[in-house]
Motif scaffolding. Structure first.
Motif, PDB file in Angstrom:
ATOM      1  N   ASP A 161       0.815  -1.218   0.000  1.00  0.00           N
ATOM      2  CA  ASP A 161       0.000   0.000   0.000  1.00  0.00           C
ATOM      3  C   ASP A 161       0.843   1.259   0.000  1.00  0.00           C
ATOM      4  N   THR A 162       2.041   1.196   0.538  1.00  0.00           N
ATOM      5  CA  THR A 162       2.970   2.329   0.478  1.00  0.00           C
ATOM      6  C   THR A 162       4.328   1.819   0.016  1.00  0.00           C
ATOM      7  N   GLU A 163       5.128   2.723  -0.548  1.00  0.00           N
ATOM      8  CA  GLU A 163       6.459   2.329  -0.992  1.00  0.00           C
ATOM      9  C   GLU A 163       7.322   1.892   0.186  1.00  0.00           C
ATOM     10  N   ASP A 164       7.204   2.588   1.300  1.00  0.00           N
ATOM     11  CA  ASP A 164       7.995   2.238   2.490  1.00  0.00           C
ATOM     12  C   ASP A 164       7.663   0.822   2.963  1.00  0.00           C
ATOM     13  N   GLU A 165       6.364   0.486   2.950  1.00  0.00           N
ATOM     14  CA  GLU A 165       5.960  -0.852   3.380  1.00  0.00           C
ATOM     15  C   GLU A 165       6.487  -1.911   2.429  1.00  0.00           C
ATOM     16  N   ALA A 166       6.488  -1.611   1.144  1.00  0.00           N
ATOM     17  CA  ALA A 166       7.003  -2.563   0.165  1.00  0.00           C
ATOM     18  C   ALA A 166       8.482  -2.837   0.399  1.00  0.00           C
ATOM     19  N   TRP A 167       9.257  -1.796   0.664  1.00  0.00           N
ATOM     20  CA  TRP A 167      10.690  -2.000   0.903  1.00  0.00           C
ATOM     21  C   TRP A 167      10.930  -2.715   2.234  1.00  0.00           C
ATOM     22  N   ARG A 168      10.061  -2.483   3.213  1.00  0.00           N
ATOM     23  CA  ARG A 168      10.183  -3.222   4.483  1.00  0.00           C
ATOM     24  C   ARG A 168       9.974  -4.717   4.233  1.00  0.00           C
ATOM     25  N   LEU A 169       8.952  -5.058   3.463  1.00  0.00           N
ATOM     26  CA  LEU A 169       8.675  -6.460   3.152  1.00  0.00           C
ATOM     27  C   LEU A 169       9.788  -7.076   2.296  1.00  0.00           C
ATOM     28  N   PHE A 170      10.429  -6.259   1.472  1.00  0.00           N
ATOM     29  CA  PHE A 170      11.477  -6.742   0.577  1.00  0.00           C
ATOM     30  C   PHE A 170      12.688  -7.274   1.344  1.00  0.00           C
ATOM     31  N   ALA A 171      12.849  -6.876   2.597  1.00  0.00           N
ATOM     32  CA  ALA A 171      13.993  -7.339   3.390  1.00  0.00           C
ATOM     33  C   ALA A 171      14.055  -8.867   3.444  1.00  0.00           C
ATOM     34  N   PRO A 211      14.694 -21.272   5.309  1.00  0.00           N
ATOM     35  CA  PRO A 211      13.346 -20.738   5.135  1.00  0.00           C
ATOM     36  C   PRO A 211      13.357 -19.216   5.201  1.00  0.00           C
ATOM     37  N   LEU A 212      12.338 -18.604   4.607  1.00  0.00           N
ATOM     38  CA  LEU A 212      12.250 -17.146   4.617  1.00  0.00           C
ATOM     39  C   LEU A 212      12.042 -16.629   6.035  1.00  0.00           C
ATOM     40  N   LEU A 213      12.671 -15.497   6.318  1.00  0.00           N
ATOM     41  CA  LEU A 213      12.560 -14.877   7.631  1.00  0.00           C
ATOM     42  C   LEU A 213      11.588 -13.700   7.578  1.00  0.00           C
ATOM     43  N   PRO A 214      10.921 -13.389   8.702  1.00  0.00           N
ATOM     44  CA  PRO A 214      10.103 -12.173   8.748  1.00  0.00           C
ATOM     45  C   PRO A 214      10.992 -10.955   8.503  1.00  0.00           C
ATOM     46  N   PRO A 215      10.451  -9.878   7.944  1.00  0.00           N
ATOM     47  CA  PRO A 215      11.289  -8.704   7.643  1.00  0.00           C
ATOM     48  C   PRO A 215      12.105  -8.210   8.831  1.00  0.00           C
ATOM     49  N   GLU A 216      11.515  -8.254  10.018  1.00  0.00           N
ATOM     50  CA  GLU A 216      12.211  -7.739  11.200  1.00  0.00           C
ATOM     51  C   GLU A 216      13.424  -8.595  11.567  1.00  0.00           C
ATOM     52  N   GLN A 217      13.388  -9.876  11.218  1.00  0.00           N
ATOM     53  CA  GLN A 217      14.509 -10.762  11.530  1.00  0.00           C
ATOM     54  C   GLN A 217      15.479 -10.916  10.360  1.00  0.00           C
ATOM     55  N   ALA A 218      15.110 -10.398   9.216  1.00  0.00           N
ATOM     56  CA  ALA A 218      15.909 -10.623   8.012  1.00  0.00           C
ATOM     57  C   ALA A 218      17.120  -9.713   7.928  1.00  0.00           C
TER      58      ALA A 218
END
Length: 330
Positions: free
Chosen positions: A229-239, A255-262
Motif C-alpha cells: 500500500d505504500t512504498e515504504d511498506e514494500a521495501w520493508r517487506l522486501f527485506a 526458510p524465509l525470515l520475517p522482515p524484522e529478523q531478516a
C-alpha cells in the motif's frame, strides 16, 4: 500487457512446510478471482527455501478449485523423469481442466547434483533433453512416433478434445534456441538471472524460431515483483527476499525470515550486491510496480509477464497481487 503468476510454495521460518502448499492452492483461487491469465508452479527438490516439489500434484488440486485460469508447470524438470509418464500425467490434468493446462519444461536440476542423481541416476540424462521434448510433443498431441522408436504405437491416455500447451522454459541461450528450433512458446526466467541475458535470449529465440507447435514466436518473462500500500511498506517487506538472495550467494539456504529478523550486518561484497539488487527490484506501490513491468515489457517487446512474489506473510503476498491487478486495470 497480460499478467500471470508463478508461485514456488516458499518455506517460511516458524511455519510448517505443509502450510506453504495449502497457501499456494489458496493463492491460485485468489489470483483467478483477480483476473490473472495463468498460475504456474515450479519444481525444486531438497531446498528449505522452496518446498514446491511436485507441480503436477499441486496443479490437480488447483484444477479442482478453479474454473477459468490456466494452470501450468514452470516447470517440470524433464531429465528427472520418463517422458511417457509426464505425458500421461498432463493428459490426466487436461481431462480435469480441459484447455487450461500449460506444460512448461526445463533442463535444470532444480536441486543439487546429489539430489538430482536420486531422481535419475543417469549422469547423462540432461543430454537427452531435446529428444525428450520431441517425444513429449508427440505424446501429448497424439502424433505417432517415427519408425524404429520404442514408443511407436504406444498412446498417452486419456485422449480428449484439448491438449496441454507445451512451453519451453530457460534462463540461458540453450532454452531459447531449443524453443526456436521446435517452434514452442518460450518463457525466460528473468527472476533467476536478475535480468542478465534476458534481452539476448529473447532475441535469439525470435531469430531462430521456425513454425512448429505455434506459427509465430510467443515469449513471456517471469519477473520477481512486490507491491504494498505504500512504498515504504514494500521495501520493508522486501527485506525478506533481500536476505534470502544475499545468503544464497554464499551457499546458505534456509526458510524465509520475517522482515524484522531478516536484516543483518553485511560484508562489503554483500552490501554491493544488496545495492545492485535494490536498484533493479520491482518494488513499490501497485502503480509504481506496474509502471516498471510495463516499461520492461515494452523494452523487451513482450505482451505477457508472470510475476513471482516472495513474502514471509502470505497475506502480504495476496495483497501484492491485488494491488498489481488493480493498477493494471484487470
Amino acid at each position: 500487457m497480460k499478467l500471470s503468476v508463478l508461485d514456488q510454495s516458499v518455506g517460511c521460518a516458524g511455519r510448517p512446510q505443509d502450510e506453504s502448499i495449502r497457501n499456494t492452492v489458496a493463492l491460485a483461487g485468489h489470483c483467478e478471482a483477480l483476473g490473472y491469465e495463468r498460475f504456474w508452479l515450479s519444481e525444486h527438490h531438497s531446498l528449505p527455501t522452496i518446498v514446491g516439489t511436485a507441480p503436477e500434484v499441486l496443479m490437480a488440486a488447483i484444477a479442482a478449485r478453479t474454473s477459468r485460469i490456466r494452470i501450468g508447470s514452470a516447470g517440470v524438470m524433464l531429465p528427472h523423469y520418463s517422458t511417457f509418464k509426464v505425458a500421461e500425467q498432463f493428459r490426466v490434468l487436461d481431462a480435469l481442466a480441459p484447455g487450461r493446462i500449460d506444460l512448461g519444461v526445463g533442463r535444470a536440476p532444480g536441486s543439487d547434483q546429489r539430489t538430482a542423481m536420486l531422481l535419475n541416476p543417469d549422469p547423462r540424462a540432461s543430454e537427452m533433453f531435446p529428444q525428450q521434448v520431441r517425444e513429449l510433443q508427440a505424446w501429448i498431441s497424439g502424433a505417432e512416433m517415427p519408425e524404429g522408436h520404442a514408443g511407436r504405437g504406444v498412446q498417452a491416455l486419456p485422449r480428449s478434445a484439448t491438449v496441454p500447451q507445451l512451453w519451453m522454459l530457460g534462463s540461458s541461450s540453450y532454452g531459447a534456441q531449443l524453443a526456436g528450433h521446435f517452434g514452442l512458446p518460450y518463457a525466460f526466467a528473468h527472476f533467476i538471472t536478475d535480468g542478465e541475458g534476458c534481452a539476448e535470449g529473447l532475441e535469439l529465440y525470435r531469430r531462430t524460431f521456425r513454425p512448429g507447435l505455434i506459427a509465430q514466436p510467443h515469449a513471456a518473462i517471469c519477473v520477481w515483483a512486490l507491491a504494498a500500500d505504500t512504498e515504504d511498506e514494500a521495501w520493508r517487506l522486501f527485506a525478506t527476499r533481500e536476505r534470502a538472495r544475499i545468503d544464497r550467494q554464499t551457499g546458505r539456504m534456509g526458510p524465509l525470515l520475517p522482515p524484522e529478523q531478516a536484516v543483518r550486518p553485511y560484508s562489503e561484497a554483500e552490501e554491493a550486491y544488496r545495492r545492485r539488487l535494490r536498484s533493479q527490484a520491482m518494488v513499490g506501490t501497485g502503480e509504481q510496480v506496474v509502471g516498471k513491468l510495463r516499461a520492461l515489457a515494452d523494452e523487451l517487446g513482450i505482451e505477457e509477464v508472470a510475476v513471482i512474489t516472495w513474502t514471509w506473510d502470505p497475506q502480504a503476498q495476496r495483497r501484492s497481487y491485488e494491488l498489481l491487478a488493480k493498477a493494471a486495470g484487470m
